[in-house]
Write a protein that holds these residues in place. Structure first.
Motif, short mmCIF file in Angstrom:
data_model
loop_
_atom_site.label_atom_id
_atom_site.label_comp_id
_atom_site.label_asym_id
_atom_site.label_seq_id
_atom_site.Cartn_x
_atom_site.Cartn_y
_atom_site.Cartn_z
N PRO A 63 0.90 -1.08 0.12
CA PRO A 63 0.08 -0.05 0.03
C PRO A 63 0.57 1.40 0.15
O PRO A 63 0.47 2.27 -0.56
N SER A 64 2.09 1.27 0.44
CA SER A 64 2.72 2.57 0.62
C SER A 64 3.70 2.70 -0.46
O SER A 64 4.34 3.71 -0.68
N ALA A 65 3.72 1.79 -1.40
CA ALA A 65 4.94 1.94 -2.59
C ALA A 65 4.65 2.98 -3.28
O ALA A 65 3.48 3.36 -3.71
N GLY A 66 5.74 3.74 -3.48
CA GLY A 66 5.53 4.97 -4.52
C GLY A 66 4.97 6.19 -3.73
O GLY A 66 4.76 7.22 -4.45
N LEU A 67 4.55 6.14 -2.53
CA LEU A 67 4.12 7.25 -1.90
C LEU A 67 4.98 8.12 -0.95
O LEU A 67 5.86 7.38 -0.42
N ASP A 68 4.67 9.27 -0.71
CA ASP A 68 5.64 10.20 0.13
C ASP A 68 5.24 9.68 1.55
O ASP A 68 4.22 8.95 1.89
N PRO A 69 6.21 9.96 2.53
CA PRO A 69 5.90 9.58 3.88
C PRO A 69 4.82 9.85 4.39
O PRO A 69 4.11 9.15 5.34
N LEU A 70 4.27 11.10 4.16
CA LEU A 70 3.18 11.50 4.94
C LEU A 70 1.90 10.81 4.27
O LEU A 70 0.87 10.46 5.26
N THR A 71 1.87 10.86 2.89
CA THR A 71 0.68 9.89 2.49
C THR A 71 0.73 8.75 3.03
O THR A 71 -0.42 7.83 3.21
N SER A 72 1.87 8.05 3.13
CA SER A 72 1.83 6.59 3.29
C SER A 72 1.57 6.52 4.81
O SER A 72 0.92 5.53 5.14
N ALA A 73 1.92 7.43 5.66
CA ALA A 73 1.63 7.36 6.95
C ALA A 73 -0.17 7.58 7.31
O ALA A 73 -0.70 6.84 8.16
N SER A 74 -0.57 8.55 6.42
CA SER A 74 -2.22 8.43 6.23
C SER A 74 -2.79 7.39 6.04
O SER A 74 -3.81 7.19 6.55
N LEU A 75 -2.34 6.64 5.16
CA LEU A 75 -2.67 5.52 4.50
C LEU A 75 -2.70 4.28 5.74
O LEU A 75 -3.87 3.50 5.86
N ASP A 76 -1.58 4.32 6.49
CA ASP A 76 -1.42 3.42 7.46
C ASP A 76 -2.55 3.69 8.33
O ASP A 76 -2.91 2.55 9.09
N GLU A 77 -2.80 5.05 8.85
CA GLU A 77 -3.81 5.37 9.59
C GLU A 77 -4.94 4.74 9.55
O GLU A 77 -5.89 4.48 9.99
N LEU A 78 -5.33 5.07 8.23
CA LEU A 78 -6.64 4.65 7.76
C LEU A 78 -6.87 3.12 7.90
O LEU A 78 -7.94 2.49 8.39
N ILE A 79 -5.55 2.11 7.54
CA ILE A 79 -5.85 0.97 7.69
C ILE A 79 -6.02 0.47 9.45
O ILE A 79 -6.91 -0.39 9.46
N LEU A 80 -5.32 1.21 10.13
CA LEU A 80 -5.39 1.04 11.50
C LEU A 80 -6.67 1.06 12.14
O LEU A 80 -7.37 0.48 12.79
N ASN A 81 -7.54 2.20 11.49
CA ASN A 81 -8.81 2.70 11.59
C ASN A 81 -9.70 1.71 11.38
O ASN A 81 -10.73 1.19 11.95
N LEU A 82 -9.34 1.04 10.04
CA LEU A 82 -10.41 0.18 9.60
C LEU A 82 -10.39 -1.13 10.42
O LEU A 82 -11.40 -1.85 10.85
N LYS A 83 -9.01 -1.40 11.00
CA LYS A 83 -8.91 -2.54 12.02
C LYS A 83 -9.75 -2.19 13.20
O LYS A 83 -10.83 -3.30 13.81
N LYS A 84 -9.40 -1.12 13.73
CA LYS A 84 -10.24 -0.83 15.10
C LYS A 84 -11.50 -0.79 14.84
O LYS A 84 -12.45 -1.14 15.72
N LEU A 85 -12.10 -0.01 13.82
CA LEU A 85 -13.61 0.39 13.84
C LEU A 85 -14.38 -0.94 13.29
O LEU A 85 -15.29 -1.26 13.78
N LEU A 86 -13.69 -1.51 12.08
CA LEU A 86 -14.45 -2.48 11.71
C LEU A 86 -14.04 -3.90 11.73
O LEU A 86 -14.83 -4.90 11.60
#
Lengths: 247, 353
Positions: A169-192
């Motif tokens: 998921p993080s390939a080719g993304l800048d560190p900030l975008t990559s971190a926000s995507l990780d955040e999103l994935i963590l949220n999916l785990k937590k919320l759903l």
């Protein structure tokens, strides 16, 4: 009580022609966890995922998803299993000829009998979950790399899957975008409460999200366990992976 | 679903499976007044279920949700669309705005095409004497692709077309005892019209699409930008070799197509009309004038350039990945064939009107 694995493989062998890519892979992925499959480029991470999901037919071995052996399963039955799994591909794999809205509508229109107004609401919510509320009318070519991945993530979670598989998921993304995507994935785990399987070799990402690690090297599982245990591991390949990567 | 004392009781789970049936039930209670929705019996809810609840709340002027389990409340909070900002409504465009936009678009396209045309012609003429900025052997490799690889299909189709033309006309000519005129017909039609037109249309489909898709792929994968960054002119490096190869190949292909087409006619003349080979060949050479041959071959150059220019133009305007490549390839073939026929009509008006 010991948790049953949601995905497991036993003696999985994958080949491209004569070349053996995966040699006797035994792994267990448990529900509600984020499992990261990692290893150097070309070690067989994506091949493992594609063999589990039957995008490639395994050469031999056993793959169980939701406790059911799937390598020899009939297509309609396997499709039922697939409808409970969402996949985020390396490049998003959005259908370029369709708008973002239509892309996310595909699984909802094909696998449910929901009315257009309900589908519309679901799509708006899913796009909002991935912070792309204003992108529904845009075409994939109008999105940046990070936005494409988020849109693809919205499509992957359109049917509220129990398992989400993310290929780099993080390939080719800048560190900030990559971190926000990780955040999103963590949220999916937590919320759903999704079970999430991630293929990556981005160390920062691994530190942020991994519960469990499966380390592949030259087509074999070198390590399988928690992130903390992986970091303490004395296996040279794993040690150097974490040491070199932390520079 | 059951409605009592203005309370709507939902008695099953709310998941994708149940929602279509629930939507049908909703029509039956549309007229009722509902102030509360009781979710006590709902054990499982997913995003479709929440979307359904949102639909209910919108339809019945926001009734309260009561008796939600913490689990249902949490899921509802995640998936509810009621708190989202309203989507922007797209503005419907006025009819005249649309016409204006398309005219403006046409003008921009024409302008870009003319610039490209000038660029291609300029660098092609410069390229004859100055080979700088060309890849070694590129004209030869392009000639092989455009010309040699197309020999088979052009030869075969010309032969079949020759056979058909001769056969169709022979049946008519025979009734009047005018058998020998099949040679006239074949010679004139193949040399002035069918040879150049058939060759060009096949090349538009075969090479025009290849040119457009190759350049379009280079555009969307930033290869053209990479060339520019290496201080290499993409037109000189990519388009000019194709232009030269096409210019070189098309007269030869047209001559070959014409001869093979006439050969097809000759076979019908011998087998069906009992005309001798000598008589047929003599007649062909008697009928064909230098002007016919020159016009036939001359116009084929224009057709060739049209194919390269249109293919390149669409290639350079590609955007949006694989989808964009496919679109411009189709457009280039359609436009090439269209302009070839328009040019052919103009040519006929100029030389034969």
């Amino acid at each position: 009580m010991k948790k049953e694995p949601i995905i497991s493989t036993r003696g999985l062998v994958a080949k491209y022609g004569d070349a053996t890519i995966l040699k006797n892979i035994d792994i267990d992925i448990f529900p509600g966890e984020i499992t990261v499959i990692l290893g150097g480029s070309g070690c067989g991470k994506t091949t493992l995922i594609k063999n589990i999901l039957r995008l490639f037919q395994p050469f031999s071995g056993e793959v169980k998803i939701f406790g059911q052996e799937v390598t020899q399963l009939d297509e309609p039955e396997f499709d039922r299993i697939l409808s409970k799994i969402g996949m985020l591909f390396q490049n998003g794999a959005l259908l370029n000829s369709m708008s973002i809205f239509d892309n996310i509508a595909i699984p909802l229109e094909q696998h449910t009998k929901l009315s257009p107004e309900i589908i519309k609401k679901i799509i708006r919510v899913k796009l909002n979950l991935v912070n792309l509320a204003k992108a529904e009318k845009l075409m994939p070519s109008e999105l940046s790399g990070g936005m494409k991945k988020r849109a693809a993530l919205a499509r992957a979670i359109a049917l509220d899957p129990e398992i989400l598989v993310c290929d780099e998921p993080s390939a080719g993304l800048d560190p900030l975008t990559s971190a926000s995507l990780d955040e999103l994935i963590l949220n999916l785990k937590k919320l759903l409460k999704m079970t999430i399987v991630i293929v990556t070799h981005e160390l920062a990402s691994i530190h942020r999200i991994a519960d469990k690690i499966i380390f592949l090297d030259a087509g074999k599982v070198l390590f399988s366990g928690t992130l903390t245990a992986a970091k303490k591991s004395e296996i040279p390949e794993i040690k150097s992976f974490f040491e070199i990567g932390s520079f | 679903m059951r409605c009592k004392n203005n309370i709507l009781f939902i008695e099953t789970d709310l998941t994708k499976k149940e929602i279509p049936a629930k939507m049908n039930e909703l029509k039956k209670i549309a007229e009722k007044k509902i102030t509360q929705i009781d979710l006590d019996a709902v054990k499982i809810i997913d995003s479709a279920g929440v979307a359904f609840l949102d639909e209910l709340q919108q339809k019945f002027s926001k009734p309260d949700l009561i008796n939600l389990s913490p689990e249902i409340e949490r899921t509802h909070k995640i998936f509810s669309s009621l708190t989202l900002p309203k989507p922007q409504q797209s503005i419907k465009e006025n009819f005249f705005v649309k016409i204006g936009e398309s005219l403006l678009g046409f003008w921009q396209t024409a302008k870009k095409a003319v610039y490209l045309l000038a660029d291609i012609f300029f660098w092609s003429f410069v390229g004859i004497v100055d080979r700088k900025g060309h890849r070694k052997g590129s004209v030869i490799s392009q000639s092989l692709l455009i010309g040699v690889d197309a020999l088979g299909i052009i030869g075969l189709l010309s032969f079949i077309l020759g056979l058909i033309l001769a056969l169709q006309s022979a049946a008519q000519l025979r009734q009047f005892g005018a058998n020998i005129f099949v040679a006239d017909l074949m010679a004139v039609s193949m040399v002035t019209e069918m040879g150049p037109l058939l060759t060009s249309i096949i090349l538009a489909g075969r090479s025009g699409s290849a040119i457009a898709s190759e350049i379009a792929t280079m555009k969307v994968t930033e290869e053209l930008d990479a060339l520019k960054m290496m201080a290499i002119n993409p037109i000189r490096y990519v388009v000019v070799p194709k232009f030269h190869a096409m210019t070189l190949c098309i007269p030869l292909l047209v001559i070959m197509a014409t001869l093979i087409g006439i050969l097809g006619g000759l076979i019908i003349a011998i087998t069906y009309l009992d005309i001798s080979v000598v008589a047929f060949v003599n007649r062909v050479f008697d009928v064909i004038t230098f002007k016919d041959a020159a016009v036939g071959i001359g116009k084929s150059f224009f057709f060739a350039w049209t194919i390269v220019i249109i293919g390149s133009y669409y290639g350079f305007t590609a955007s949006g990945g694989a989808e964009g490549v496919g679109k411009v390839t189709t457009k280039s073939v359609v436009a090439s064939i269209f302009w070839i026929i328009i040019l052919d009509a103009l040519n006929s008006l100029i030389f034969y009107f």
